[in-house]
Design a protein around this motif. Structure first.
Motif, PDB file in Angstrom:
ATOM      1  N   PRO A  42       5.515   4.084   5.764  1.00  0.00           N
ATOM      2  CA  PRO A  42       6.352   3.595   4.458  1.00  0.00           C
ATOM      3  C   PRO A  42       5.537   3.678   3.136  1.00  0.00           C
ATOM      4  CG  PRO A  42       6.684   2.049   6.148  1.00  0.00           C
ATOM      5  CD  PRO A  42       5.562   2.682   6.733  1.00  0.00           C
ATOM      6  N   HIS A  43       5.836   3.869   2.101  1.00  0.00           N
ATOM      7  CA  HIS A  43       5.325   4.213   0.900  1.00  0.00           C
ATOM      8  C   HIS A  43       4.714   2.827   0.619  1.00  0.00           C
ATOM      9  CE1 HIS A  43       8.200   7.586  -0.340  1.00  0.00           C
ATOM     10  NE2 HIS A  43       7.290   8.223   0.515  1.00  0.00           N
ATOM     11  N   ALA A  44       5.329   1.775   0.768  1.00  0.00           N
ATOM     12  CA  ALA A  44       4.863   0.385   0.615  1.00  0.00           C
ATOM     13  C   ALA A  44       3.373   0.157   1.406  1.00  0.00           C
ATOM     14  CB  ALA A  44       5.787  -0.743   1.210  1.00  0.00           C
ATOM     15  N   ALA A  45       3.136   0.927   2.271  1.00  0.00           N
ATOM     16  CA  ALA A  45       2.062   0.689   3.208  1.00  0.00           C
ATOM     17  C   ALA A  45       0.876   1.243   2.642  1.00  0.00           C
ATOM     18  CB  ALA A  45       2.145   1.168   4.789  1.00  0.00           C
ATOM     19  N   LEU A  46       0.921   2.219   1.624  1.00  0.00           N
ATOM     20  CA  LEU A  46       0.046   3.046   1.077  1.00  0.00           C
ATOM     21  C   LEU A  46      -0.696   2.331  -0.378  1.00  0.00           C
ATOM     22  CD1 LEU A  46       1.519   6.561   1.529  1.00  0.00           C
ATOM     23  CD2 LEU A  46      -0.049   5.216   2.703  1.00  0.00           C
ATOM     24  N   ARG A 109       5.381   7.488  -6.036  1.00  0.00           N
ATOM     25  CA  ARG A 109       6.146   6.411  -5.197  1.00  0.00           C
ATOM     26  C   ARG A 109       5.483   5.238  -4.963  1.00  0.00           C
ATOM     27  NH1 ARG A 109       8.273  11.217  -5.435  1.00  0.00           N
ATOM     28  NH2 ARG A 109      10.481  11.512  -4.988  1.00  0.00           N
ATOM     29  N   LEU A 110       4.081   5.271  -5.212  1.00  0.00           N
ATOM     30  CA  LEU A 110       3.522   3.736  -4.865  1.00  0.00           C
ATOM     31  C   LEU A 110       3.894   2.683  -5.928  1.00  0.00           C
ATOM     32  CD1 LEU A 110      -0.105   5.082  -4.094  1.00  0.00           C
ATOM     33  CD2 LEU A 110       1.940   5.038  -2.535  1.00  0.00           C
ATOM     34  N   GLY A 111       4.094   1.315  -5.494  1.00  0.00           N
ATOM     35  CA  GLY A 111       4.524   0.299  -5.998  1.00  0.00           C
ATOM     36  C   GLY A 111       3.476  -0.381  -6.691  1.00  0.00           C
ATOM     37  N   PRO A 112       3.734  -1.447  -7.380  1.00  0.00           N
ATOM     38  CA  PRO A 112       2.569  -2.396  -7.968  1.00  0.00           C
ATOM     39  C   PRO A 112       1.878  -3.127  -6.975  1.00  0.00           C
ATOM     40  CG  PRO A 112       4.928  -3.487  -8.330  1.00  0.00           C
ATOM     41  CD  PRO A 112       4.990  -1.993  -7.702  1.00  0.00           C
ATOM     42  N   GLU A 113       2.412  -3.221  -5.822  1.00  0.00           N
ATOM     43  CA  GLU A 113       1.547  -3.971  -4.664  1.00  0.00           C
ATOM     44  C   GLU A 113       0.536  -2.920  -4.209  1.00  0.00           C
ATOM     45  OE1 GLU A 113       4.769  -1.709  -2.559  1.00  0.00           O
ATOM     46  OE2 GLU A 113       4.645  -2.846  -4.461  1.00  0.00           O
ATOM     47  N   ALA A 114       0.483  -1.828  -4.440  1.00  0.00           N
ATOM     48  CA  ALA A 114      -0.458  -1.030  -3.710  1.00  0.00           C
ATOM     49  C   ALA A 114      -1.799  -1.313  -3.791  1.00  0.00           C
ATOM     50  CB  ALA A 114      -0.288   0.743  -4.525  1.00  0.00           C
ATOM     51  N   GLY A 115      -2.383  -2.132  -4.869  1.00  0.00           N
ATOM     52  CA  GLY A 115      -3.774  -2.321  -4.914  1.00  0.00           C
ATOM     53  C   GLY A 115      -3.985  -3.741  -4.177  1.00  0.00           C
TER      54      GLY A 115
END
Length: 319
Positions: A42-46, A109-115
């Motif tokens: 998932p993109h959320a995992a990156l 497509r990376l969200g704000p939680e990526a970091g």
């Protein structure tokens, strides 16, 4: 995106919310990647996406996972060689422009939680049942229990005295995996509660191209058991199997460790969630008991400092 990008040893298929990575089954593909077959990320995992020059006229597109998002990388703990990294796509240099396009598309497509580290696994672990042959025994995992069956030709006297072992995942806090290419590689289970220091009193309810030149001892979850309570050496610990030439290869033992780790974390979440459920006003004795139990979860590392403080204050407010 819906597009497909084929590289060396793998193909990436770009979907609206994830990347499906399919690994080739060819003889040149590392055996770990062959054993994984495919993975949906998932993109959320990156956390990020990179594009760098590779060797011999290639470029490398890499999706960088967030810490804590993938049980396979959590179990590996930095011990994989680049060639066995499932998040690398090697492409001919002439496809660099195309690779850069897809890298930009993924970054968008990376969200704000990526970091931030992931608070749970977002990439699926290899599925049980699983088994592999270690130097001193056979390890099996059915999704709920890990079993070690000792070989008389390899097991130490301490393990023979302890007998064959079975460990429910509910009694574990994690797993340690040391690459079979490292000196004295092993897979070692980490119990949730202290055990007798004498292994005899314990009770039970390959070289690979993917390992590093020198592996590191790593723990993938905090142990509630003091290290001094366990045998110092894995070959004397009934909660461990050791590797050797042709025994416990990376493509068998690492997916096994990842599956165990995912199951441990998943089954831990249920009692923790139950312990944090509010139940309205209660008798003071009941509140005191709940706070004591919450403290035990906190001490065992199953509840964070913030969760402990918030829930304790909530319970005290119910008095």
């Amino acid at each position: 995106m819906g597009d497909v990008l084929a590289g060396i040893h793998a193909t990436w298929e770009f979907d609206a919310d994830s990347v499906l990575i399919r690994f080739e089954r060819g003889i040149r593909t590392p055996r770990l990647l062959q054993s994984l077959r495919e993975r949906r990320v998932p993109h959320a995992a990156l956390s990020s996406v990179t594009l760098t020059p590779g060797k011999r006229g290639t470029v490398v597109l890499r999706a960088v996972p967030r810490p804590g998002a993938d049980p396979l990388l959590e179990a590996a703990a930095g011990q994989l060689k680049d060639g066995c990294d499932p998040y690398r796509l090697v492409l001919p240099a002439e496809r660099e422009t195309l690779a850069e396009y897809y890298a930009d598309e993924l970054r968008a497509r990376l969200g704000p939680e990526a970091g931030e580290p992931a608070d749970r696994f977002l990439v699926a672990a290899p599925e049980a049942p699983m088994h592999f042959k270690a130097y001193d025994g056979r390890a099996s995992f059915d999704g709920d229990r890990i079993s070690f069956r000792w070989f008389w030709t390899g097991a130490s006297s301490e393990k023979w005295k302890a007998g064959d072992q079975t460990f429910p995942v509910t009694e574990l806090s994690g797993v340690e995996w040391r690459s079979p290419e490292a000196f004295e590689g092993y897979l070692r289970l980490v119990p949730r509660v202290p055990a007798p220091s004498d292994p005899a009193s314990a009770t039970g309810a390959g070289s690979s191209a993917c390992g590093p030149g020198a592996g590191l001892l790593t723990s993938t979850a905090p142990s509630a058991q003091p290290l001094e309570a366990r045998p110092a050496r894995a070959d004397q610990d009934p909660a461990a199997v050791i590797f050797g030439l042709g025994y416990g290869p990376v493509h068998e033992s690492l997916p096994f460790a990842a599956a165990v780790l995912e199951s441990v974390r998943r089954k831990q979440s249920a009692p923790v969630a139950a312990a944090l459920v509010s139940a309205g006003r209660r008798d003071p004795a009941d509140i005191a008991e709940r706070i004591r139990h919450l403290g035990e979860l906190h001490q065992a590392g199953l509840v964070t400092d913030d969760e402990f403080s918030a829930k304790k204050a909530q319970l005290l407010a119910e008095l």
